[in-house]
Design an enzyme around this catalytic site. Sequence first.
Site, PDB file in Angstrom:
ATOM      1  N   ASP A  77       0.918  -1.114  -0.274  1.00  0.00           N
ATOM      2  CA  ASP A  77       0.036  -0.013   0.025  1.00  0.00           C
ATOM      3  C   ASP A  77       0.786   1.104  -0.025  1.00  0.00           C
ATOM      4  O   ASP A  77       1.616   1.440   1.012  1.00  0.00           O
ATOM      5  CB  ASP A  77      -0.943  -0.082   1.265  1.00  0.00           C
ATOM      6  CG  ASP A  77      -2.043   1.239   1.088  1.00  0.00           C
ATOM      7  OD1 ASP A  77      -3.027   0.963   0.590  1.00  0.00           O
ATOM      8  OD2 ASP A  77      -1.647   2.037   1.859  1.00  0.00           O
ATOM      9  N   TYR A 105       3.122   9.615  -0.077  1.00  0.00           N
ATOM     10  CA  TYR A 105       4.201   8.856   1.053  1.00  0.00           C
ATOM     11  C   TYR A 105       5.197   8.878   0.626  1.00  0.00           C
ATOM     12  O   TYR A 105       6.272   8.708   1.642  1.00  0.00           O
ATOM     13  CB  TYR A 105       3.623   7.523   1.201  1.00  0.00           C
ATOM     14  CG  TYR A 105       2.159   7.246   1.629  1.00  0.00           C
ATOM     15  CD1 TYR A 105       1.517   8.231   2.301  1.00  0.00           C
ATOM     16  CD2 TYR A 105       1.841   6.051   1.555  1.00  0.00           C
ATOM     17  CE1 TYR A 105       0.009   7.674   2.434  1.00  0.00           C
ATOM     18  CE2 TYR A 105       0.500   5.556   2.124  1.00  0.00           C
ATOM     19  CZ  TYR A 105       0.008   6.589   2.645  1.00  0.00           C
ATOM     20  OH  TYR A 105      -1.536   6.156   2.881  1.00  0.00           O
ATOM     21  N   LYS A 110      -2.329   5.721  -4.436  1.00  0.00           N
ATOM     22  CA  LYS A 110      -3.322   6.927  -4.326  1.00  0.00           C
ATOM     23  C   LYS A 110      -3.410   8.180  -5.086  1.00  0.00           C
ATOM     24  O   LYS A 110      -2.100   8.685  -5.023  1.00  0.00           O
ATOM     25  CB  LYS A 110      -3.792   6.934  -2.855  1.00  0.00           C
ATOM     26  CG  LYS A 110      -3.781   5.559  -2.011  1.00  0.00           C
ATOM     27  CD  LYS A 110      -4.043   5.965  -0.594  1.00  0.00           C
ATOM     28  CE  LYS A 110      -3.725   4.564   0.100  1.00  0.00           C
ATOM     29  NZ  LYS A 110      -2.548   4.467   0.918  1.00  0.00           N
ATOM     30  N   HIS A 151      -7.470   9.382  -2.428  1.00  0.00           N
ATOM     31  CA  HIS A 151      -6.911   9.369  -1.545  1.00  0.00           C
ATOM     32  C   HIS A 151      -7.676  10.127  -0.227  1.00  0.00           C
ATOM     33  O   HIS A 151      -7.973   9.609   1.045  1.00  0.00           O
ATOM     34  CB  HIS A 151      -5.469  10.287  -1.348  1.00  0.00           C
ATOM     35  CG  HIS A 151      -4.472   9.678  -0.092  1.00  0.00           C
ATOM     36  ND1 HIS A 151      -3.236   9.474  -0.286  1.00  0.00           N
ATOM     37  CD2 HIS A 151      -4.677   9.419   1.265  1.00  0.00           C
ATOM     38  CE1 HIS A 151      -2.890   9.269   0.668  1.00  0.00           C
ATOM     39  NE2 HIS A 151      -3.507   9.071   1.837  1.00  0.00           N
TER      40      HIS A 151
HETATM   41  N1  LIG Z   1      -5.569   5.978   3.344  1.00  0.00           N
HETATM   42  C1  LIG Z   1      -5.169   6.646   4.274  1.00  0.00           C
HETATM   43  O1  LIG Z   1      -5.475   7.861   4.287  1.00  0.00           O
HETATM   44  C2  LIG Z   1      -4.306   6.166   5.002  1.00  0.00           C
HETATM   45  C3  LIG Z   1      -3.404   5.227   4.842  1.00  0.00           C
HETATM   46  N2  LIG Z   1      -2.618   4.507   5.613  1.00  0.00           N
HETATM   47  C4  LIG Z   1      -2.008   3.146   5.146  1.00  0.00           C
HETATM   48  O2  LIG Z   1      -2.134   2.356   6.326  1.00  0.00           O
HETATM   49  C5  LIG Z   1      -0.591   1.790   6.631  1.00  0.00           C
HETATM   50  C6  LIG Z   1      -0.519   1.414   8.294  1.00  0.00           C
HETATM   51  O3  LIG Z   1      -1.328   2.587   9.013  1.00  0.00           O
HETATM   52  P1  LIG Z   1      -0.484   3.313   9.960  1.00  0.00           P
HETATM   53  O4  LIG Z   1      -1.108   4.525   9.954  1.00  0.00           O
HETATM   54  O5  LIG Z   1       1.061   3.335   9.518  1.00  0.00           O
HETATM   55  O6  LIG Z   1      -0.692   2.518  11.410  1.00  0.00           O
HETATM   56  P2  LIG Z   1      -0.495   1.155  12.099  1.00  0.00           P
HETATM   57  O7  LIG Z   1      -1.555   0.956  12.866  1.00  0.00           O
HETATM   58  O8  LIG Z   1       0.013   0.220  11.036  1.00  0.00           O
HETATM   59  O9  LIG Z   1       0.905   1.291  12.969  1.00  0.00           O
HETATM   60  C7  LIG Z   1       2.135   1.613  12.468  1.00  0.00           C
HETATM   61  C8  LIG Z   1       2.912   1.552  13.646  1.00  0.00           C
HETATM   62  O10 LIG Z   1       2.976   0.820  14.540  1.00  0.00           O
HETATM   63  C9  LIG Z   1       4.386   0.259  14.720  1.00  0.00           C
HETATM   64  N3  LIG Z   1       4.331  -1.356  14.633  1.00  0.00           N
HETATM   65  C10 LIG Z   1       3.936  -2.072  13.782  1.00  0.00           C
HETATM   66  N4  LIG Z   1       3.870  -3.261  14.130  1.00  0.00           N
HETATM   67  C11 LIG Z   1       4.069  -3.387  15.367  1.00  0.00           C
HETATM   68  C12 LIG Z   1       4.071  -4.482  16.440  1.00  0.00           C
HETATM   69  N5  LIG Z   1       4.097  -5.670  15.743  1.00  0.00           N
HETATM   70  N6  LIG Z   1       4.455  -4.097  17.584  1.00  0.00           N
HETATM   71  C13 LIG Z   1       4.599  -3.107  17.800  1.00  0.00           C
HETATM   72  N7  LIG Z   1       4.721  -1.836  17.140  1.00  0.00           N
HETATM   73  C14 LIG Z   1       4.248  -1.964  15.735  1.00  0.00           C
HETATM   74  C15 LIG Z   1       5.205   0.835  13.347  1.00  0.00           C
HETATM   75  O11 LIG Z   1       6.254   0.790  13.591  1.00  0.00           O
HETATM   76  P3  LIG Z   1       7.721  -0.016  13.249  1.00  0.00           P
HETATM   77  O12 LIG Z   1       7.838   0.321  11.682  1.00  0.00           O
HETATM   78  O13 LIG Z   1       9.081   0.593  13.819  1.00  0.00           O
HETATM   79  O14 LIG Z   1       7.458  -1.282  13.712  1.00  0.00           O
HETATM   80  C16 LIG Z   1       4.403   1.945  13.155  1.00  0.00           C
HETATM   81  O15 LIG Z   1       4.999   3.029  14.083  1.00  0.00           O
HETATM   82  C17 LIG Z   1       0.123   3.134   6.097  1.00  0.00           C
HETATM   83  O16 LIG Z   1       1.479   2.628   6.382  1.00  0.00           O
HETATM   84  C18 LIG Z   1      -0.499   3.419   5.154  1.00  0.00           C
HETATM   85  O17 LIG Z   1      -0.240   2.606   3.943  1.00  0.00           O
HETATM   86  C19 LIG Z   1      -2.322   4.993   6.930  1.00  0.00           C
HETATM   87  C20 LIG Z   1      -2.968   6.056   7.253  1.00  0.00           C
HETATM   88  C21 LIG Z   1      -3.992   6.820   6.631  1.00  0.00           C
HETATM   89  O1  LIG Z   2       2.553  13.483   7.364  1.00  0.00           O
HETATM   90  C1  LIG Z   2       1.519  13.015   7.529  1.00  0.00           C
HETATM   91  C2  LIG Z   2       0.984  12.026   6.260  1.00  0.00           C
HETATM   92  O2  LIG Z   2       1.215  12.567   4.966  1.00  0.00           O
HETATM   93  C3  LIG Z   2      -0.249  11.502   6.615  1.00  0.00           C
HETATM   94  O3  LIG Z   2      -1.025  12.406   6.526  1.00  0.00           O
HETATM   95  C4  LIG Z   2      -0.619  10.465   5.575  1.00  0.00           C
HETATM   96  O4  LIG Z   2       0.180   9.471   5.670  1.00  0.00           O
HETATM   97  C5  LIG Z   2      -1.911   9.766   5.996  1.00  0.00           C
HETATM   98  O5  LIG Z   2      -1.895   9.462   7.172  1.00  0.00           O
HETATM   99  C6  LIG Z   2      -1.959   8.558   5.057  1.00  0.00           C
HETATM  100  O6  LIG Z   2      -1.231   7.525   5.361  1.00  0.00           O
HETATM  101  O7  LIG Z   2      -2.473   8.461   4.061  1.00  0.00           O
END
Ligand SMILES: NC(=O)C1=CN([C@@H]2O[C@H](COP(=O)(O)OP(=O)(O)OC[C@H]3O[C@@H](n4cnc5c(N)ncnc54)[C@H](OP(=O)(O)O)[C@@H]3O)[C@@H](O)[C@H]2O)C=CC1
Ligand SMILES: O=C[C@H](O)[C@@H](O)[C@@H](O)[C@H](O)C(=O)O
Length: 321
Positions: free
Chosen positions: A55, A60, A90, A123
Amino acid sequence: MSHVEAVMIPEVALTGSVRMPVIGMGTASGKPPTDPAIVRAAILEAIKTGYRHFDTAFGYGSEVPLGEAIAEALAAGLITSRRELFVTSKLWAASAQPHLVLPAIRTSLKNLKQDYMDLYLIHFPLRLDPEVRSMPPAKEQVHPLDIKSIWEAMEACQNMGLTKAIGVSNFSCKKLSELLSSAKIPPAVNQVEMSPAWHQKQLRQFCKANGIHITAYSPLGAPGTKWGDNRVVESDVLQQIAKARGKTVPQICMRWLYEQGVSVVPKSFNKERMRNNIDIFDWSLTEEELHKIDQLPQRKGVLFVNNLGPTDFALELDAEI
Ligand SMILES: NC(=O)C1=CN([C@@H]2O[C@H](COP(=O)(O)OP(=O)(O)OC[C@H]3O[C@@H](n4cnc5c(N)ncnc54)[C@H](OP(=O)(O)O)[C@@H]3O)[C@@H](O)[C@H]2O)C=CC1
Ligand SMILES: O=C[C@H](O)[C@@H](O)[C@@H](O)[C@H](O)C(=O)O
């Protein structure tokens, strides 16, 4: 299953013959984005671990390292064909005008070094002026999305074969209704925040009734990011369940989401954690555990006001379910 073997991740049928692995690797790391070399290495590690769905988003900064990792995985024989992977990207909100969609998907494909993507999502349900480079934008630079015309441009991308499927992200029931009223191709996916702390019951019901698959983002509550917090990973209830089952809290989250019938895109660039997050297919939650998760306090965590500032427009979007 041995811990050195790759995990086999099940797939869900989206539209036509398009199938998507139910877990994808998230690649958002916020601003400034993680060093591309680290992202590329993490994606290669994820492919070795069993991830086949990635994803990304123009916003990003991870499209280029993802494209490089795919090329490297092919060269190293980790996969034999690009078709073994599922890539989602996206449309960035500053390109959310009909005449900018085709150039935007072409830019993303160029970044990815691919001639198609599997899924292309709008997005956000809003449009930014094209010159916006950073958040928060000025209030005058944020506009409602013209859903009908932007969706026609998304449909054109699918019809041209630039993407196998199209969908949306951060769309409420209201925004989806508006889209469905004029769509020729219904959205295959709505990617939204979902976790044990934000169940999305109403939206899931609406999407089910309309054949739209949900992908859960921030499935662990996004601990350690600018947009998330620790309330999921520090939940007493989830910690008790995890302890009793000999699992981690992230695994309880992932298994719960999988059992709800959604796909999930957790982000970890750490080798142990990315494996831990997908080791969820040979056990299940009990009725009692499901009931406890059902009772958890609910609150939306990822808010438009955090990106756009506390404007009426952002507050309105945050209030939609
Ligand atoms: N469409 C949208 O608007 C959005 C899309 N997204 C998508 O969703 C994905 C995931 O969501 P995100 O917001 O990153 O949140 P997550 O809930 O996936 O959390 C990610 C965080 O958790 C940590 N982490 C991951 N696995 C573990 C574990 N097993 N134990 C402890 N900590 C852990 C990671 O650190 P580390 O890497 O150090 O493990 C990171 O800091 C994004 O990367 C993106 O691709 C996210 C937000 C908005
Ligand atoms: O700085 C923040 C990032 O751009 C954040 O707004 C996005 O990464 C969003 O959470 C997403 O994952 O789609």
